[in-house]
Design a protein around this motif. Structure first.
Motif, PDB file in Angstrom:
ATOM      1  N   UNK A  66      41.143 -66.050   3.534  1.00 46.60           N
ATOM      2  CA  UNK A  66      39.903 -66.343   2.812  1.00 46.60           C
ATOM      3  C   UNK A  66      38.762 -65.465   3.325  1.00 46.60           C
ATOM      4  N   UNK A  67      38.894 -64.947   4.564  1.00 48.94           N
ATOM      5  CA  UNK A  67      37.880 -64.061   5.114  1.00 48.94           C
ATOM      6  C   UNK A  67      37.601 -62.848   4.240  1.00 48.94           C
ATOM      7  N   UNK A  68      38.594 -62.413   3.480  1.00 51.18           N
ATOM      8  CA  UNK A  68      38.378 -61.287   2.583  1.00 51.18           C
ATOM      9  C   UNK A  68      38.372 -61.656   1.118  1.00 51.18           C
ATOM     10  N   UNK A  69      38.526 -62.949   0.821  1.00 52.65           N
ATOM     11  CA  UNK A  69      38.710 -63.381  -0.563  1.00 52.65           C
ATOM     12  C   UNK A  69      37.399 -63.443  -1.345  1.00 52.65           C
ATOM     13  N   UNK A  70      36.474 -64.287  -0.910  1.00 47.35           N
ATOM     14  CA  UNK A  70      35.262 -64.473  -1.712  1.00 47.35           C
ATOM     15  C   UNK A  70      34.459 -63.181  -1.825  1.00 47.35           C
ATOM     16  N   UNK A  71      34.259 -62.512  -0.675  1.00 43.64           N
ATOM     17  CA  UNK A  71      33.460 -61.282  -0.714  1.00 43.64           C
ATOM     18  C   UNK A  71      34.128 -60.219  -1.577  1.00 43.64           C
ATOM     19  N   UNK A  72      35.454 -60.103  -1.469  1.00 39.17           N
ATOM     20  CA  UNK A  72      36.165 -59.132  -2.298  1.00 39.17           C
ATOM     21  C   UNK A  72      36.058 -59.464  -3.775  1.00 39.17           C
ATOM     22  N   UNK A  73      36.177 -60.750  -4.101  1.00 39.31           N
ATOM     23  CA  UNK A  73      36.071 -61.162  -5.502  1.00 39.31           C
ATOM     24  C   UNK A  73      34.658 -60.934  -6.036  1.00 39.31           C
ATOM     25  N   UNK A  74      33.644 -61.231  -5.208  1.00 41.28           N
ATOM     26  CA  UNK A  74      32.251 -61.015  -5.630  1.00 41.28           C
ATOM     27  C   UNK A  74      31.990 -59.533  -5.880  1.00 41.28           C
ATOM     28  N   UNK A  75      32.493 -58.683  -4.994  1.00 40.91           N
ATOM     29  CA  UNK A  75      32.341 -57.227  -5.162  1.00 40.91           C
ATOM     30  C   UNK A  75      33.075 -56.764  -6.410  1.00 40.91           C
ATOM     31  N   UNK A  76      34.269 -57.284  -6.621  1.00 42.59           N
ATOM     32  CA  UNK A  76      35.077 -56.891  -7.774  1.00 42.59           C
ATOM     33  C   UNK A  76      34.327 -57.180  -9.076  1.00 42.59           C
ATOM     34  N   UNK A  77      33.752 -58.383  -9.179  1.00 43.20           N
ATOM     35  CA  UNK A  77      33.014 -58.761 -10.385  1.00 43.20           C
ATOM     36  C   UNK A  77      31.732 -57.947 -10.507  1.00 43.20           C
ATOM     37  N   UNK A  78      31.004 -57.805  -9.392  1.00 46.86           N
ATOM     38  CA  UNK A  78      29.726 -57.089  -9.429  1.00 46.86           C
ATOM     39  C   UNK A  78      29.916 -55.630  -9.820  1.00 46.86           C
ATOM     40  N   UNK A  79      30.964 -54.994  -9.315  1.00 47.38           N
ATOM     41  CA  UNK A  79      31.190 -53.577  -9.599  1.00 47.38           C
ATOM     42  C   UNK A  79      31.751 -53.351 -11.000  1.00 47.38           C
ATOM     43  N   UNK A  80      32.159 -54.409 -11.657  1.00 50.30           N
ATOM     44  CA  UNK A  80      32.615 -54.320 -13.048  1.00 50.30           C
ATOM     45  C   UNK A  80      31.524 -54.729 -14.045  1.00 50.30           C
ATOM     46  N   UNK A  81      30.514 -55.461 -13.584  1.00 53.06           N
ATOM     47  CA  UNK A  81      29.544 -56.064 -14.507  1.00 53.06           C
ATOM     48  C   UNK A  81      28.445 -55.087 -14.902  1.00 53.06           C
ATOM     49  N   UNK A  82      28.080 -55.045 -16.190  1.00 48.29           N
ATOM     50  CA  UNK A  82      26.889 -54.276 -16.606  1.00 48.29           C
ATOM     51  C   UNK A  82      25.656 -54.769 -15.864  1.00 48.29           C
ATOM     52  N   UNK A  83      24.737 -53.867 -15.589  1.00 42.09           N
ATOM     53  CA  UNK A  83      23.575 -54.198 -14.772  1.00 42.09           C
ATOM     54  C   UNK A  83      22.768 -55.358 -15.344  1.00 42.09           C
ATOM     55  N   UNK A  84      22.648 -55.427 -16.675  1.00 44.69           N
ATOM     56  CA  UNK A  84      21.824 -56.462 -17.291  1.00 44.69           C
ATOM     57  C   UNK A  84      22.529 -57.819 -17.389  1.00 44.69           C
ATOM     58  N   UNK A  85      23.814 -57.874 -17.084  1.00 49.22           N
ATOM     59  CA  UNK A  85      24.572 -59.128 -17.213  1.00 49.22           C
ATOM     60  C   UNK A  85      25.234 -59.533 -15.896  1.00 49.22           C
ATOM     61  N   UNK A  86      24.870 -58.872 -14.803  1.00 48.11           N
ATOM     62  CA  UNK A  86      25.558 -59.123 -13.534  1.00 48.11           C
ATOM     63  C   UNK A  86      25.329 -60.549 -13.045  1.00 48.11           C
ATOM     64  N   UNK A  87      24.143 -61.102 -13.249  1.00 46.85           N
ATOM     65  CA  UNK A  87      23.883 -62.465 -12.822  1.00 46.85           C
ATOM     66  C   UNK A  87      24.729 -63.474 -13.583  1.00 46.85           C
ATOM     67  N   UNK A  88      24.776 -63.333 -14.904  1.00 42.09           N
ATOM     68  CA  UNK A  88      25.546 -64.251 -15.737  1.00 42.09           C
ATOM     69  C   UNK A  88      27.040 -64.155 -15.436  1.00 42.09           C
ATOM     70  N   UNK A  89      27.561 -62.922 -15.390  1.00 44.59           N
ATOM     71  CA  UNK A  89      28.989 -62.744 -15.148  1.00 44.59           C
ATOM     72  C   UNK A  89      29.360 -63.116 -13.716  1.00 44.59           C
ATOM     73  N   UNK A  90      28.491 -62.795 -12.767  1.00 45.38           N
ATOM     74  CA  UNK A  90      28.771 -63.155 -11.388  1.00 45.38           C
ATOM     75  C   UNK A  90      28.777 -64.654 -11.167  1.00 45.38           C
TER      76      UNK A  90
END
Length: 524
Positions: free
Chosen positions: A159-183
């Motif tokens: 889990x030490x690498x799970x949440x942060x990796x998942x958050x990065x994965x979503x953030x690096x895929x999300x359009x800048x204007x929708x990152x809050x909603x998608x994240x």
């Protein structure tokens, strides 16, 4: 000023310059803005959210069956000690999470986010499944709690690498204007995992006697991690690498092929020295969010049953109702943060936690179901203010090349403290008999949240640090390009102002130097 008086002023350090954006031609142009494919985005969010849901499914189940685990693995202890021991086993794995964060963080920055997330979900699913296989204390004695602890340690490492990796994965895929909603859907998965775990526990308790549940029923939720893990692994294996990480690899390959084969490593000491402010913001936000999270969703079921003497099923039903309400609020907070910013929600949530903790616990200890629900739900909305923006805020703190390492390390340092929350709260309430101590605990944490909100920088509607903008359509890409030019123009103006200040400081230093020379008979 007399001739023998030297000026005491020293030049103030220049502020940190904004990171440069890597481009193909040197000039930021329309083709440098990545337009995210909608189908790939859906795969990325589904893969990340499901893995996170499975992580919190286990945390939820563990919190809701802590009373049973205490009786199964610590049968010779008193009920209070059983509860504290079971919650202590929950907390100990948090000590190894920083090791997992450092390990998977380095791998994630070197080999990619997608590969590491596939590894973490395998370890997480296997260790959770194995908890259901452990014999009771009555069967194998002291080996039973030891095996339980070993499974939780493996869980904590993964889990030490799970949440942060998942958050990065979503953030690096999300359009800048929708990152809050998608994240926000990452922690939507967390809450959904809690709801599913609690629902399974309630269903099992309603279908069987307490004796049957203690004998074998408690194992069923842990076995569910097997198929959930396989589904999550399939989704993550099917997802492609993030555009930001791929962009970094392409840039390094363009500069020098050796950079790709021998990707540079940076120690945590260097990260702490260069990025100390983002690290402190990350630690503060994780502490505020997760202490509130664990207090409300992990400790409260035990608090309601053990300290307020509610039946386990009634306490769990109240928490389930609260969490279902949180599911509706979560994406609304994420969507609103894209419009109003992340910072206002962190500040509002922290102030609300300070003001509402005592009134909410006054409602919780009232003994009336309706008032208990209102008290818990108010705290849940406060928690939504944090969880709704955390997954979009944290990845924006660091540049791509160190994002996973820096975020995983700082996140899991804070988690060590946050993970002790259920154990500390249970021990304090049991030793003092003061039912309001959890409220005081939350009020103390709220001060950390307020300080974090004050020092954090707004990241809404901006590209990730050091990355090109991400858009959901060509029209949006053109609008982002114009905004990027405006930010560059503002950056030039700010730097011009700083250069003017530095020139004044240089002139002052030259004057100071001349004063030293004038005082010495042999210096020209």
């Amino acid at each position: 000023m007399s001739a023998n008086t030297l000026p005491e002023e020293s030049p103030s350090p220049a502020p940190e310059a904004p990171p440069l954006i890597p481009t193909q031609s040197g000039t930021l142009e329309l083709h440098d803005i990545t337009i995210i494919d909608r189908s790939k985005l859906k795969k990325a969010i589904s893969a990340a959210a499901l893995g996170n849901a499975m992580e919190w499914f286990d945390f939820g189940v563990y919190g809701f069956v802590a009373f049973a685990l205490g009786k199964v693995f610590f049968p010779d202890a008193s009920p209070s000690v059983q509860m504290i021991a079971a919650l202590g086993t929950f907390s100990v794995p948090f000590l190894v999470r920083p090791l997992g964060g450092l390990f998977f963080g380095v791998l994630g920055d070197r080999f990619g986010r997608q590969k590491v997330l596939s590894m973490t979900i395998i370890l997480m699913a296997a260790s959770t499944f194995c908890i259901g296989l452990i014999p009771s204390y009555a069967s194998i004695g002291i080996a039973a709690p030891i095996l339980l602890l070993l499974c939780k340690l493996v869980q904590g490492f993964s889990v030490g690498g799970e949440y942060t990796g998942a958050a990065i994965f979503v953030a690096e895929y999300s359009p800048d204007r929708k990152r809050g909603f998608l994240g926000s859907f990452l922690d939507f998965g967390s809450i959904a995992g809690f709801v599913l775990g609690a629902g399974v526990v309630v269903l099992l308790q309603s279908l069987m006697t307490e004796e049957s549940f203690l004998s074998w029923g408690w194992r069923v939720p842990f076995f569910a991690a097997g198929p959930l893990g396989l589904i999550g692994l399939y989704l993550r294996h099917a997802a492609e690498e993030t555009p930001a990480f791929q962009q970094q690899l392409d840039q390094m390959e363009q500069d020098d092929q050796d950079d790709v084969e021998n990707r540079p490593r940076i120690s945590f000491k260097e990260i702490a020295k260069q990025y100390w402010r983002p690290l402190l913001v990350c630690i503060g936000m994780v502490l505020t969010t997760n202490i509130t999270y664990y207090m409300l969703l992990t400790y409260m079921p035990s608090y309601l049953s053990h300290n307020l003497h509610y039946s386990e099923d009634r306490g769990v039903l109240i928490i389930i109702a609260v969490m279902i309400g949180m599911l509706f609020v979560q994406p609304v907070i994420g969507l609103a943060s894209d419009r109003f910013g992340r910072k206002p929600f962190v500040l509002f949530g922290s102030v609300a936690l300070l003001v509402l903790s005592i009134p909410c616990f006054h409602l919780i200890v009232s003994g009336k179901i309706g008032l208990i629900f209102v008290g818990l739900f108010l705290l849940a909305i406060v928690l939504n203010c944090f969880t709704g923006v955390m997954a979009s805020t944290l990845p924006a703190l660091f540049p791509t090349r160190i994002r996973y390492s820096a975020l995983a390390a700082s996140f899991n340092i804070a988690i060590i403290i946050a993970g002790l929350t259920p154990t500390i709260a249970a021990a304090l309430v049991d030793s003092t008999g003061n039912l309001y101590l959890p409220a005081y605990y939350l009020m103390l944490v709220s001060l950390v949240g307020i300080a974090t909100a004050i020092f954090m920088k707004e990241t809404a509607n901006k590209p990730l640090r050091g990355a090109t903008p991400l858009a959901s359509s060509k029209k949006e890409a053109k609008e982002l390009l114009v905004q990027s030019y405006e930010r560059l123009e503002q950056g030039v103006e700010d730097l011009d102002a700083e250069i003017a200040k530095l020139k004044e400081q240089i002139e002052a230093l030259e004057l100071r130097k001349q004063q030293y020379i004038d005082l010495h008979p042999h210096l020209d």
